[in-house]
Design an enzyme around this catalytic site. Structure first.
Site, PDB file in Angstrom:
ATOM      1  N   TYR A  61      94.618  14.201  73.535  1.00  0.00           N
ATOM      2  CA  TYR A  61      94.254  15.308  73.570  1.00  0.00           C
ATOM      3  C   TYR A  61      93.880  15.657  71.890  1.00  0.00           C
ATOM      4  CZ  TYR A  61      95.240  17.322  78.106  1.00  0.00           C
ATOM      5  OH  TYR A  61      95.254  17.596  79.294  1.00  0.00           O
ATOM      6  N   LYS A 115     100.138   3.043  80.978  1.00  0.00           N
ATOM      7  CA  LYS A 115      99.263   1.899  81.663  1.00  0.00           C
ATOM      8  C   LYS A 115      99.454   0.918  80.680  1.00  0.00           C
ATOM      9  CE  LYS A 115      95.871   1.959  84.230  1.00  0.00           C
ATOM     10  NZ  LYS A 115      96.039   1.071  85.647  1.00  0.00           N
ATOM     11  N   ASP A 170      99.078   4.920  87.490  1.00  0.00           N
ATOM     12  CA  ASP A 170      98.117   5.211  88.908  1.00  0.00           C
ATOM     13  C   ASP A 170      99.099   4.594  89.851  1.00  0.00           C
ATOM     14  OD1 ASP A 170      98.373   2.193  88.103  1.00  0.00           O
ATOM     15  OD2 ASP A 170      96.611   1.462  88.716  1.00  0.00           O
ATOM     16  N   ASP A 219      99.384  15.481  82.394  1.00  0.00           N
ATOM     17  CA  ASP A 219      98.188  16.669  82.708  1.00  0.00           C
ATOM     18  C   ASP A 219      97.897  16.724  84.471  1.00  0.00           C
ATOM     19  OD1 ASP A 219      96.634  18.843  82.794  1.00  0.00           O
ATOM     20  OD2 ASP A 219      94.961  17.458  82.479  1.00  0.00           O
ATOM     21  N   ASP A 233      99.792  18.163  88.183  1.00  0.00           N
ATOM     22  CA  ASP A 233      99.065  18.957  89.316  1.00  0.00           C
ATOM     23  C   ASP A 233      98.999  18.440  90.495  1.00  0.00           C
ATOM     24  OD1 ASP A 233      97.529  20.626  87.286  1.00  0.00           O
ATOM     25  OD2 ASP A 233      95.630  20.474  88.197  1.00  0.00           O
TER      26      ASP A 233
HETATM   27  C1  IPM Z   1      97.649  22.204  81.549  1.00  0.00           C
HETATM   28  C2  IPM Z   1      96.090  22.699  81.554  1.00  0.00           C
HETATM   29  C3  IPM Z   1      95.596  22.513  80.070  1.00  0.00           C
HETATM   30  C4  IPM Z   1      95.890  20.961  79.795  1.00  0.00           C
HETATM   31  C5  IPM Z   1      94.402  23.117  79.790  1.00  0.00           C
HETATM   32  C6  IPM Z   1      93.962  24.506  80.286  1.00  0.00           C
HETATM   33  C7  IPM Z   1      93.713  22.959  78.354  1.00  0.00           C
HETATM   34  O1  IPM Z   1      95.491  21.935  82.425  1.00  0.00           O
HETATM   35  O2  IPM Z   1      98.319  22.946  80.836  1.00  0.00           O
HETATM   36  O3  IPM Z   1      97.842  21.474  82.286  1.00  0.00           O
HETATM   37  O4  IPM Z   1      95.089  20.253  79.901  1.00  0.00           O
HETATM   38  O5  IPM Z   1      96.730  20.615  79.109  1.00  0.00           O
HETATM   39 MG    MG Z   2      96.545  20.882  83.749  1.00  0.00          MG
END
Ligand code: IPM
Ligand code: MG
Length: 368
Positions: free
Chosen positions: A142, A192, A225, A249, A253
């Site tokens: 990032y 990884k 993975d 990240d 999710d």
């Molecule tokens: C998260 C989001 C952010 C990230 C974006 C909005 C920059 O996806 O907080 O998970 O990638 O960190």
């Molecule tokens: Mg995210």
């Protein structure tokens, strides 16, 4: 003693709608629990860009550095998709994380009983799930340099750099081990190491910190993975997962969906302790700005409300009140109240964002 201070950055899309429900909880805490916060509000993301031409004004950054905790809604939206990268809404959030040095991002994924049927996975896979992903938040791909789109010969090349120092790995590893000690005492580290040198270093440093400082915690390592696969195969094998910024990240999710909806997942981003002993902290839901449903009263405010509960616990040492808020959420879900994101295939009538907030307030009242 001065009241604890909060900076609310509701942001874009559904951010202001879900934050409106958090403000009800803040007011409730003052009226019914005698915990009064000094609350300031400001802009972040696209809304800041619209007013100031930047997704985070320097004054806002300075305010964020000065308060006890920042509460953030969400940033981004299609309106800003064509903006130059340097002023995209997301840059505002990333600047906050970087300049506040919020290196440890806690993303708990807990499956409420009332929603166990609702996950896309089988009930016995997710029922009772309680894991936390600790995501490194201020380094890695990032932020690594060099980065950019360059010209090489007659074509362009996009470059980002995965970069981790030993101390960056060590500090997030420590926060994962500390957290594990308060839970089931298990950490799984994901990288990884089979293809990335930064992964090899990650594994070595995590193991080293473990052996020297946390030998009592059960530590395992997994390729990220495989970790993704294991998260959907049998997520209850995990307690705390520690991983880098990008893998965290993605994996968070994935973990979110185990709980039924992205609208349920809170997060805390913590840095080093300030002079008053409280950690630098920002609390935000894991979900984004959801522009497709913004402004319609459809958003689920629970992730944002649970993020505030994390603030009560991690910034203000009000674990009992945090649990009270979490219980109220659980109660409301058990009563069958659902926002649109929690509607099963067989339908039902969703309640609105503000009705959900009101129901949680009513459950809080009943808890006294
Ligand atoms: C998260 C989001 C952010 C990230 C974006 C909005 C920059 O996806 O907080 O998970 O990638 O960190
Ligand atoms: Mg995210």
């Amino acid at each position: 003693m001065a009241n604890p201070s909060l900076l609310i950055l509701a942001g874009d899309g559904i951010g202001p709608e879900v934050m409106a429900e958090v403000k009800k909880i803040i007011a409730w805490m003052g009226a019914r629990r005698g915990v009064t916060f000094d609350v300031a509000e400001d802009l972040v993301g696209g809304s800041a860009y619209d007013k100031h031409g930047t997704p985070l004004h320097d004054d806002t950054m300075a305010k964020a550095q000065a308060v006890d905790a920042v509460l953030l809604g969400a940033v981004g939206g299609p309106k800003y998709d064509t903006l130059d990268f340097s002023v995209k809404p997301e840059r505002g959030l990333l600047r906050l994380r970087k300049e506040m040095d919020l290196f440890s991002n806690l993303r708990p994924a807990q499956c409420f009983d009332a929603l166990a049927d609702f996950s896309s996975l089988k009930k016995d896979v997710v029922a009772g799930l309680d894991i936390v992903i600790v995501r490194e938040l201020t380094s890695g791909v990032y932020f690594g340099e060099p980065r950019g789109i360059f010209t090489e010969g007659n074509e362009r090349v996009g470059i980002n750099t995965q970069r981790y120092t030993e101390s960056e790995i060590a500090r997030v590893a420590r926060s994962a081990f500390e957290l594990a000690r308060k839970r089931a005492n298990k950490v799984c580290s994901m990288e990884k190491a089979n293809v990335m040198e930064s992964g090899i270093l990650w594994r070595e440093v995590v193991q080293d910190i473990h052996d020297k400082e946390y030998p009592d915690v059960a530590l395992s390592h997994m390729y990220a993975d495989n970790g993704a696969m294991q998260l959907v195969r049998w997520p209850k094998q995990f307690d705390v997962i520690v991983t880098d910024n990008l893998f965290g990240d993605i994996l968070s999710d994935c973990a979110a969906m185990l709980t039924g909806s992205l609208g349920m997942l809170p997060s805390a981003s913590l840095g080093a302790p300030m002079a008053n002993g409280r950690p630098k902290a920002l609390y935000e839901p894991v979900h984004g700005s959801a522009p497709d449903i913004a402004g319609q009263g459809k958003a689920n405010p629970i992730a944002c409300i649970l993020s505030f509960a994390m603030a009560l616990r991690y910034s203000f040492d009000l674990g009992e009140d945090a649990a009270r808020v979490e219980k109220a959420v659980e109660q409301v879900l058990a009563n069958g109240l659902r926002t649109a994101d929690l509607m099963g295939p067989d339908g039902g009538t969703p309640i609105s964002t503000s009705q959900m907030g009101d129901a949680i307030i009513a459950a809080l009242d009943a808890s006294l």
